[in-house]
Design a protein around this motif. Sequence first.
Motif, PDB file in Angstrom:
ATOM      1  N   VAL A  92       0.842  -1.192   0.000  1.00  0.00           N
ATOM      2  CA  VAL A  92       0.000   0.000   0.000  1.00  0.00           C
ATOM      3  C   VAL A  92       0.878   1.243   0.000  1.00  0.00           C
ATOM      4  O   VAL A  92       1.986   1.244   0.549  1.00  0.00           O
ATOM      5  N   VAL A  93       0.396   2.296  -0.657  1.00  0.00           N
ATOM      6  CA  VAL A  93       1.111   3.580  -0.720  1.00  0.00           C
ATOM      7  C   VAL A  93       0.144   4.672  -0.289  1.00  0.00           C
ATOM      8  O   VAL A  93      -1.077   4.534  -0.466  1.00  0.00           O
ATOM      9  N   PRO A  94       0.640   5.765   0.285  1.00  0.00           N
ATOM     10  CA  PRO A  94      -0.267   6.840   0.702  1.00  0.00           C
ATOM     11  C   PRO A  94      -0.803   7.614  -0.499  1.00  0.00           C
ATOM     12  O   PRO A  94      -0.164   7.698  -1.549  1.00  0.00           O
ATOM     13  N   ARG A  95      -1.984   8.191  -0.312  1.00  0.00           N
ATOM     14  CA  ARG A  95      -2.576   9.036  -1.339  1.00  0.00           C
ATOM     15  C   ARG A  95      -1.763  10.331  -1.440  1.00  0.00           C
ATOM     16  O   ARG A  95      -1.549  11.025  -0.436  1.00  0.00           O
ATOM     17  N   PRO A  96      -1.312  10.724  -2.644  1.00  0.00           N
ATOM     18  CA  PRO A  96      -0.524  11.960  -2.787  1.00  0.00           C
ATOM     19  C   PRO A  96      -1.437  13.190  -2.719  1.00  0.00           C
ATOM     20  O   PRO A  96      -2.647  13.084  -2.949  1.00  0.00           O
ATOM     21  N   PRO A  97      -0.857  14.349  -2.430  1.00  0.00           N
ATOM     22  CA  PRO A  97      -1.664  15.581  -2.475  1.00  0.00           C
ATOM     23  C   PRO A  97      -1.982  15.956  -3.917  1.00  0.00           C
ATOM     24  O   PRO A  97      -1.329  15.498  -4.862  1.00  0.00           O
ATOM     25  N   GLU A  98      -3.020  16.794  -4.063  1.00  0.00           N
ATOM     26  CA  GLU A  98      -3.392  17.302  -5.387  1.00  0.00           C
ATOM     27  C   GLU A  98      -3.122  18.807  -5.408  1.00  0.00           C
ATOM     28  O   GLU A  98      -3.774  19.582  -4.702  1.00  0.00           O
ATOM     29  N   ALA A  99      -2.124  19.190  -6.201  1.00  0.00           N
ATOM     30  CA  ALA A  99      -1.718  20.606  -6.257  1.00  0.00           C
ATOM     31  C   ALA A  99      -2.741  21.438  -7.038  1.00  0.00           C
ATOM     32  O   ALA A  99      -3.256  20.992  -8.066  1.00  0.00           O
ATOM     33  N   ASN A 100      -3.022  22.638  -6.514  1.00  0.00           N
ATOM     34  CA  ASN A 100      -3.937  23.556  -7.201  1.00  0.00           C
ATOM     35  C   ASN A 100      -3.758  24.946  -6.588  1.00  0.00           C
ATOM     36  O   ASN A 100      -3.280  25.086  -5.454  1.00  0.00           O
ATOM     37  N   PHE A 101      -4.111  25.967  -7.355  1.00  0.00           N
ATOM     38  CA  PHE A 101      -4.033  27.318  -6.796  1.00  0.00           C
ATOM     39  C   PHE A 101      -4.961  28.248  -7.567  1.00  0.00           C
ATOM     40  O   PHE A 101      -5.418  27.939  -8.667  1.00  0.00           O
ATOM     41  N   THR A 102      -5.247  29.386  -6.936  1.00  0.00           N
ATOM     42  CA  THR A 102      -5.965  30.485  -7.589  1.00  0.00           C
ATOM     43  C   THR A 102      -5.059  31.703  -7.565  1.00  0.00           C
ATOM     44  O   THR A 102      -4.023  31.720  -6.883  1.00  0.00           O
ATOM     45  N   HIS A 103      -5.446  32.743  -8.314  1.00  0.00           N
ATOM     46  CA  HIS A 103      -4.603  33.954  -8.334  1.00  0.00           C
ATOM     47  C   HIS A 103      -5.458  35.189  -8.636  1.00  0.00           C
ATOM     48  O   HIS A 103      -6.554  35.077  -9.196  1.00  0.00           O
ATOM     49  N   THR A 104      -4.913  36.339  -8.217  1.00  0.00           N
ATOM     50  CA  THR A 104      -5.507  37.642  -8.561  1.00  0.00           C
ATOM     51  C   THR A 104      -4.411  38.510  -9.132  1.00  0.00           C
ATOM     52  O   THR A 104      -3.250  38.456  -8.707  1.00  0.00           O
ATOM     53  N   GLU A 105      -4.790  39.314 -10.135  1.00  0.00           N
ATOM     54  CA  GLU A 105      -3.803  40.135 -10.853  1.00  0.00           C
ATOM     55  C   GLU A 105      -4.007  41.629 -10.536  1.00  0.00           C
ATOM     56  O   GLU A 105      -5.129  42.111 -10.477  1.00  0.00           O
ATOM     57  N   ASP A 106      -2.912  42.306 -10.314  1.00  0.00           N
ATOM     58  CA  ASP A 106      -2.913  43.778 -10.179  1.00  0.00           C
ATOM     59  C   ASP A 106      -1.810  44.296 -11.078  1.00  0.00           C
ATOM     60  O   ASP A 106      -0.699  44.580 -10.642  1.00  0.00           O
ATOM     61  N   PHE A 107      -2.136  44.357 -12.380  1.00  0.00           N
ATOM     62  CA  PHE A 107      -1.145  44.675 -13.405  1.00  0.00           C
ATOM     63  C   PHE A 107       0.003  43.665 -13.354  1.00  0.00           C
ATOM     64  O   PHE A 107      -0.224  42.471 -13.504  1.00  0.00           O
ATOM     65  N   LEU A 108       1.209  44.096 -13.098  1.00  0.00           N
ATOM     66  CA  LEU A 108       2.333  43.152 -13.123  1.00  0.00           C
ATOM     67  C   LEU A 108       2.475  42.366 -11.822  1.00  0.00           C
ATOM     68  O   LEU A 108       3.293  41.444 -11.745  1.00  0.00           O
ATOM     69  N   ILE A 109       1.707  42.738 -10.817  1.00  0.00           N
ATOM     70  CA  ILE A 109       1.794  42.020  -9.538  1.00  0.00           C
ATOM     71  C   ILE A 109       0.664  40.996  -9.480  1.00  0.00           C
ATOM     72  O   ILE A 109      -0.510  41.337  -9.655  1.00  0.00           O
TER      73      ILE A 109
END
Length: 233
Positions: free
Chosen positions: A182-199
């Motif tokens: 048996v092996v452990p369940r891996p994490p599932e990578a994900n993200f959100t983002h907000t833009e303020d021009f170049l930042i």
Amino acid sequence: DEFELKDSTSYTLFVLEPVKPTAGFTYETDYLEITFTDASTPGDGAIIEWSWDFGDDSSSTEQNPVHTYASEGLKTITLIVTDEFELKDSTSYTLFVLEPEKPTAGFTFEANYLNVSFTDTSVAGDGAINNWSWDFDGDGEEDASGTGPHTYTYTEAGTYQVSLTVTDENSLSHSHSENITVVPRPPEANFTHTEDFLIVSFTDASVAGDGAIITWAWDFDDGNSSTDQYPFH
């Protein structure tokens, strides 16, 4: 008399010996257990003694005994009967005593990372299976009972020996073992983002697996990176 006169008479008869009994028996088999029934017939005297030899160094003086053999094979049974005139008769019969067929243990499993579901696939022998004993982690201790299905959650990855022992109504048992990994369940990578021009601000939206998430590695695709959970760039 005083004159010495005499007389005599004779009679011939046939003296018979008493008729002896005739030994006989019937039997019913339940695998190693045999039930014997006396079927002897008396002669001129009532039968008062029964002497059984079961062919395995065991005997009985009951009229209708029940005997359980320790193993299968050819057995010669002898019955001697004695009547009230001490006349005897004997009879013998050879039969093959069979051991009941034992069950065959078996199971299938489906692994979902550290969670594993087990399903019994055991096959009964000559008796119905009435006990199931599961050892999921190979420590020799019972972790579950019954036919299942059972689900077991392992605490860490690895290879474990899983054993199932089944026992039937004849008290016959059989065990089956398999090694499962048996092996452990891996994490599932994900993200959100907000833009303020170049930042751009990034918010981690990853979902943990069987273990807590402890590191984050961001690549911003311009030669820059971060190990923060919630970076901005």
